[in-house]
Design a protein around this motif. Structure first.
Motif, PDB file in Angstrom:
ATOM      1  N   THR A 109     -24.287  37.056   9.170  1.00 21.43           N
ATOM      2  CA  THR A 109     -23.813  37.329  10.530  1.00 21.43           C
ATOM      3  C   THR A 109     -23.236  36.046  11.094  1.00 21.43           C
TER       4      THR A 109
ATOM      5  N   ARG B 270     -26.492  50.356  -0.580  1.00 18.52           N
ATOM      6  CA  ARG B 270     -26.591  50.823   0.806  1.00 18.52           C
ATOM      7  C   ARG B 270     -27.994  50.577   1.329  1.00 18.52           C
ATOM      8  N   LEU B 274     -26.329  52.827   5.248  1.00 20.87           N
ATOM      9  CA  LEU B 274     -25.250  51.959   5.729  1.00 20.87           C
ATOM     10  C   LEU B 274     -24.847  51.019   4.593  1.00 20.87           C
ATOM     11  N   GLN B 278     -21.320  45.943   5.448  1.00 18.23           N
ATOM     12  CA  GLN B 278     -21.204  45.916   6.920  1.00 18.23           C
ATOM     13  C   GLN B 278     -22.312  45.105   7.567  1.00 18.23           C
ATOM     14  N   ASP B 281     -22.527  42.364  10.625  1.00 17.09           N
ATOM     15  CA  ASP B 281     -22.557  42.667  12.061  1.00 17.09           C
ATOM     16  C   ASP B 281     -24.009  42.851  12.496  1.00 17.09           C
ATOM     17  N   ASN B 284     -25.123  46.406  13.178  1.00 17.68           N
ATOM     18  CA  ASN B 284     -25.381  47.231  12.005  1.00 17.68           C
ATOM     19  C   ASN B 284     -26.723  46.911  11.381  1.00 17.68           C
TER      20      ASN B 284
END
Lengths: 391, 641, 246
Positions: A109, B270, B274, B278, B281, B284
């Protein structure tokens, strides 16, 4: 007015031609061109020397022309270096961090990246948080602006305070030295957020240009420094020529009289002080990527004193004098202190130049002040006798 | 008369009774317990030993506690010292010495608990011992490790104490013990109240001991002597950590925990449906974790709301170890009063500190004030003259090992060396540059650079010691807060002497008169037969010589390095400029202002002396705005440029 | 004749010494005025006050039709509003040429950026030549001012004053150290200048003052002792006492 500026100042043209010729010669001889007759580290030394020449002409304008013996212009030089160094260090560390996190199980992140960069940069002072002062370090544009604006504003505020209260002469010198001392002490503190006495390092690695060899990069910086010196020289020649130059020199010779002519002397001093501070900072911003490291010791008052020494030895009140002084003294300095100069054996004592160079420099400086106030540049007067004092 | 006789008779009686039994016989009666004592059982034996009142008891108890008592196979006890297979034995009662092979003897080694019990019993004796040193040792040992049991014997020993100092100390110590251990709360409170005026570290420690408190957390109002109810929301994360530690709430998940949990639950690229890609973020990541928690795969996330609810549902408090609220209240009041006193004492201490710093600045700057102020000459090598003085002191100490003598020699010698250096510099350099102040500044820079490097070449880069004599080594201690080292007092005295001396030279001597004349009007002065060159030379020499003496003084308390001059030069110039050029009083005012200012800023931000210097310089720069001519300014035409 | 400058009730003291004591003077435009007085009468301090170098302890200095006070203004503002000053010791910029000296003084915008970008200085060359003609230094335009003779420096300084185009000219001892012919030239310059503006001359030399042929103010101990024509004041008994000893 009718005649062009260059035509009225032939020395500018000669200087630019000389600089261009020098640049071409070094380019041809450099490793990057293939000839490799001079080493990359020497190209870097020459590039750095050009930056020192630039700050020296700034010093010459503020001191030799305007009569303000500023003992703070090397601090502005250092601030310029810090400003660009922050971006270099941030961007380079960011590249490294992102590369190292590439194969992490989870993609990082933004917070994780920032924290990792912070740990990398500030681990050495036992911290990992970004201080406020680094708020713009991610942006090259903003840090480039900071190179000019931070020293510019500092010079503006300090100059406004000092000139407004009519502090002149040696008082002003001491005040500027006090400012420099305060700045260097400030940079030395870990709390400031500029890594205390560790300073910033790894600045020779330019983010985004990892593929370019240091040999090429050194040449690029050499060109940039030569270009900056050329532009700076023309700018200062333009400022010191004509009526503005006439007023500036008049302020140096008799400030009170200029005031009674209706000139607001403080504005002129402030103008000169600030613009020379900005140019000094730009020189610093070009210098430190070539030096690779900057720390608060670079800002210490003694550095600004050496700057005055260069200008005095080169001959103040003429721009090429400052260039000669800075180039000769700084190159000789690195030659003598680099251990390359042969020691002198007196039989009972061996004079090692690494130890005795500063003594020689100090005494030379005393001699120049006493007997050759015009410095090396004064020799040019002997070539053209009786031509007045106009540049 | 009758009383005396009665007392004599009683004394005689006890002595007779005591001589009837020996310590050995008492020991034999408790042979088993003495030989292998335990903390609980030794009391009876000790009681009998103490009750005997025999003079040899103290010695025995001491030797016992120090594991010097041996038991022979037949059960007799001796004090013994082991050496080369032989034991040197001392009879416990008669003190007769003998020697024997150690094989038949067994050394008694009481454990720590027992030794402490012995020690407590011993203290009662030692407190009453005729030997002053022993009594003092006993008092010191009580002060080191105060215990409730010592209170009674200590109190009992006060009346009989003949040494006045020790008696006062006993009373003080008894007071400390009463404050902590007296049985009746009344007595404790009385003792505590009497501590309210005592700023010693000991007294503060006693009060703080009484006020010892421990944090706690509970879901309902706590019992006991509550020191404070805390607001958990001041530092919610720390408060929550306390809850977790008390097993009253589930642990929170850190960012790293969440990341680990997510990584552990990757299934086919996953996490909870999800895609891993991703996960850069934060939103998420939170969603994935929430989904995992919903499936029970990971513990539910403790959100800020959940944390706050948990905090609100509990009481956070601090509990005094002392259950009696009256006592803790009295102690808190006393401590507050002590701290007020300590604070004012610290203010005095800070003032003294600032005064000595100001003295140093004054010493460093006064020579400069003469050359700069009186002659208008900037001497950037002034700092190097300070350094030369300090090195002169160092060299003198190499030849004269007696520190007192060496300092006495060094001071005039430093003056002479720097005076000479100053005169040479004036003749060779300064004289050629009068009326060109900026050039003087530059030339003296050059000299400063050269001198510094020469010193480096001769003496090396490491700091050299300049040792002060022993009589200057200590400190003048007023109380536990105010202490000032003699060296700083000496520097302060030296600053005063110099102030007087310089004022005398400038105001009362022929030289001073001529200096002032030359300063004000060199042309007129020379027409009156004063030789300005000679005056300038003398003035410059004087200023430089004082710098040399200042160098010795500074070297005594700071380190002597080739760079020490540059540490003082900027400060010195600022002292002169802030004070007002051309005025000794101005320099004094400037030194005082900078010294006090710097200490004041250090006090506001104690961890950072660099910051104090930085802000002081900024302050000076601003100060010059408002008083460009300094604190003590000359007015009128004379001040013009 | 309008009143250009009105000084009223001005006092200033240095360390207890009253250099100017309740001084009041009015100057009209155009006017030529000579101020005389013995040493320490406060002549130079008076000029210092007018030009902003010294701030008086009390009193008013009112200037021009709009009656602005000069006391709150800086030296450069006062100079820009039209007061020019020539110092006792000739102070020209010796390292620069005569032309540079004059051009610097010319009435033009005076900010650094005005100069850098050469705003409104197109006629400078012509103006400089006119002024050098007037002060008789046309041939020396490209010489450094340091190379001029003493008298020439004085004229250059007057020329710089004229270049400033001030409404009030303050001239401190212009004739000091001049030869008789140089004096004559100087007198002409000042008299000519006074046709269009106010000129205040501080002078010791009575002969020179006589030649100026103008109203005279006698200062003594910081205040006005007498005022009027030279003949009038020289008959004044106080003036005679002051000049010839009491």
């Amino acid at each position: 007015m009718e005649r062009s500026f260059i035509a009225k100042n032939p020395s500018v043209l000669w200087f630019l031609l000389g600089l261009a010729g020098f640049t071409i010669v070094i380019t041809i001889l450099s490793e990057a061109s293939g000839a490799a007759l001079i080493s990359t580290s020497f190209v870097k030394t020459l590039g750095k020397t050009l930056c020192l020449c630039l700050v020296a002409i700034a010093m010459d304008v503020v001191w030799g022309y305007c009569g303000i013996l500023s003992l703070g212009h090397f601090a502005f030089f250092g601030i310029g270096g810090y400003a660009i160094g922050m971006w270099l260090m941030y961007a380079r560390t960011e590249d490294i961090v992102i590369a190292s996190l590439e194969n992490a199980t989870l993609p990082p992140t933004p917070d994780e990246i920032t924290n990792a960069i912070g740990t990398q940069i500030f681990g050495v002072v036992g911290s990992s948080d970004f201080p406020m002062i680094w708020a713009f370090s991610h942006s090259l544009t903003l840090q480039l602006l900071a190179v000019a604006l931070v020293p510019g504003l500092l010079a503006l505020v300090f100059g406004w305070l000092a000139f407004r209260s009519r502090v002149t002469g040696v008082y002003l010198s001491i005040l500027t030295q006090a400012m420099t001392l305060a700045l260097s002490l400030y940079f030395f503190q870990n709390d400031t957020g500029l890594r205390g006495n560790n300073g910033l390092s790894g600045l020779q690695n330019i983010p985004g240009l990892e593929a370019v060899s240091q040999a090429t990069l050194s040449l690029w910086f050499f060109w940039a420094s030569a270009f900056a010196l050329g532009v700076g020289y023309v700018l200062f020649a333009w400022i010191t020529a004509g009526k503005l130059g006439s007023v500036i020199r008049a302020i140096r010779d008799n400030e009170a009289r200029v005031r009674f002519l209706g000139y607001h002397v403080e504005s002129y001093k402030l103008f000169v002080f600030t613009i020379t501070a900005i140019i000094a900072a730009i020189a610093g911003a070009l210098y430190y990527p070539q030096a690779g490291i900057i720390n608060p010791a670079e800002i210490a008052p003694i550095a600004s004193i050496y700057l005055a020494v260069w200008v005095a030895i080169g001959g103040r009140g003429r721009l090429y004098g400052a260039v000669i002084g800075a180039a000769v003294v700084s190159l000789m300095s690195s030659w003598f202190t680099g251990g390359k100069a042969p020691d002198i054996n007196l039989g009972f004592y061996v004079i090692g130049w690494t130890d005795w160079w500063l003594v020689l420099l100090g005494l030379t400086f005393v001699a120049v002040t006493l007997f050759f106030p015009k410095g090396i540049g004064g020799l040019f007067d002997l070539l053209q006798p009786r031509k007045g004092d106009a540049p | 008369m009758r009383h005396t006789i009665l007392a004599l008779m009683i004394l005689l009686g006890t002595a007779l009774a005591a001589s009837a039994q020996t310590l050995q016989s008492i020991l034999q009666a408790h042979g088993e317990e003495i030989a292998s004592p335990s903390r609980n059982s030794v009391g009876v034996a000790l009681g009998d030993i103490v009750a005997s009142g025999l003079p040899q008891t103290t010695d025995f108890l001491e030797q016992w506690a120090e594991k010097n008592v041996w038991q022979r196979d037949d059960g007799m006890f001796f004090i013994g010292a082991e050496g080369e297979g032989l034991l040197t034995l001392t009879d416990i009662d008669t003190g007769a010495q003998s020697a024997d092979a150690s094989a038949e003897y067994y050394q008694l080694k009481p454990n720590g608990g027992v030794r402490r019990v012995i020690g407590t019993a011993l203290v009662q004796f030692q407190l009453l011992d005729p030997d002053l040193t022993r009594r003092e040792t006993a008092v010191a040992s009580i002060a080191r490790r105060p215990e409730a049991a010592q209170l009674a014997p200590l109190m009992a020993s006060i009346d009989g104490e003949v040494d006045a100092d020790l008696k006062a100390r006993k009373i003080q110590l008894a007071n400390f013990l009463s404050a902590r251990f007296a049985e009746s709360p009344m007595n404790r409170i009385a003792a505590i109240n009497s501590l309210a005026t005592d700023t010693s570290v000991e007294a503060r420690a006693v009060l703080n001991q009484i006020l010892t408190k421990s944090p706690g957390v509970s879901d309902r109002a706590p019992d006991g002597n509550i020191a404070a109810i805390l607001d958990p929301f001041i530092d919610p994360d720390r408060s929550y950590a306390a809850l977790v530690a008390a097993n009253l709430a589930p642990a929170r998940q850190s960012a790293a925990d969440i990341k680990e949990a997510l990584e552990a639950n990757i299934i086919g690229g996953r996490i909870a449906d999800l895609p891993v890609a991703q996960m850069d973020d934060p939103a998420n990541r939170a969603a994935a974790y929430a989904a995992l928690a919903a499936r029970g795969a990971v513990p539910t996330l403790v959100t800020d709301e959940a944390r706050n609810a948990a905090l609100s549902a509990h009481v956070f408090y601090e509990l005094y170890a002392t259950p009696n609220a009256d006592i803790t209240t009295a102690a808190a009041t006393a401590l507050a009063s002590v701290e007020t006193r300590v604070a004012s004492a610290q203010a005095v201490d800070l003032t003294l500190d600032a005064l000595s710093l100001a003295s140093i600045f004054f010493l460093a700057a006064i020579g400069l004030a003469i050359t700069f102020g009186v002659m208008g000459v900037i001497n950037m090598a002034h700092g190097e003259f300070i350094m030369m003085g300090a090195y002169t002191g160092y060299v003198v100490q190499l030849f004269i090992p007696n520190y007192t003598v060496s300092i006495v020699v060094a001071l005039p010698l430093a003056f002479a060396v720097t005076f000479a250096a100053g005169v040479v510099m004036e003749r060779l350099v300064i004289r050629r540059l009068y009326h060109r102040p900026l050039e003087t500044l530059l030339a003296t820079f050059g000299i400063s650079i050269a001198l510094q490097q020469i010193a480096k070449n001769i003496f090396g880069t490491q700091a050299r010691p300049l040792t002060s004599p022993d009589w200057l080594a200590g400190a003048f201690v007023v109380n536990d807060v105010i202490r000032i080292s003699f060296i700083r007092i000496a520097i302060f005295a030296m600053a005063l002497i110099f102030l007087a001396l310089i004022l005398y030279i400038l105001k009362r001597t022929r030289l001073g008169l001529e200096v002032r004349a030359v300063t004000q009007n060199p042309g007129m002065a020379s027409s009156m037969g004063i030789n300005p060159n000679r005056i300038n030379m003398m003035t410059f020499g004087l200023g430089s010589g004082i710098a040399g003496i200042a160098g010795v003084a500074i070297g005594l308390y700071a380190k002597v390095t080739s760079e020490m001059g540059s540490d003082y030069i900027v400060q010195s110039f600022m002292t002169v400029v802030v004070g007002g050029v051309g005025n000794v009083w101005g320099t004094l005012a400037g030194a005082a202002m900078i010294g006090f200012g710097q200490k004041g800023i250090e006090w506001l931000n104690p961890s950072n002396t660099l910051a104090a210097q930085t802000y002081m310089i900024l302050f000076v720069i601003l100060f010059i705005q408002f008083r460009p001519k300094g604190i003590v300014a000359l007015k009128g035409r004379a001040a013009g440029d | 004749m309008n009143t250009l400058l009105e000084v009223s009730g001005v006092s200033v003291s240095f360390d207890g010494f009253k250099a100017i004591n309740n001084l009041s003077i009015q100057i009209a435009e155009p006017e030529l005025r000579a101020i005389i007085g013995p040493n320490g009468a406060g002549k130079t301090t008076f000029m210092d006050i007018l030009t902003g170098k010294t701030k008086p302890d009390e009193g008013r200095v009112i200037w021009g039709e709009k009656s602005v006070s000069l006391l709150g203004m800086s030296e450069s503002q006062i100079a820009q509003s039209g007061i020019g000053r020539k110092f006792q010791k000739p102070t020209v910029f010796e390292a620069q040429t005569v032309r540079e000296n004059i051009v610097m003084a010319l009435k033009n915008p005076r900010g650094p950026f005005d100069l850098l970008f050469k705003r409104r200085v197109d006629d400078s060359a012509d103006r400089a030549r006119e002024i050098s003609d007037e002060i008789g230094l046309s041939d020396a335009l490209d010489q450094t001012a340091g190379a001029l003779s003493h008298g020439q420096k004085q004229w250059l300084e007057i020329g710089m004053l004229l270049a400033q185009d001030p409404r009030l000219l303050l001239v401190d001892e212009p004739a000091a150290g001049m030869s008789p012919s140089e004096r004559e030239h100087t007198t002409d310059l000042l008299v000519r200048a006074a046709r269009t503006r106010a000129v205040v001359v501080v002078e010791h030399d009575m002969e020179f003052v006589r030649r100026l042929n103008c109203k005279v103010t006698v200062l003594h101990q910081g205040s006005v002792l007498a005022e009027g024509s030279l003949d009038h004041v020289t008959k004044n008994q106080d003036v005679v006492d002051v000049y010839l000893g009491r």
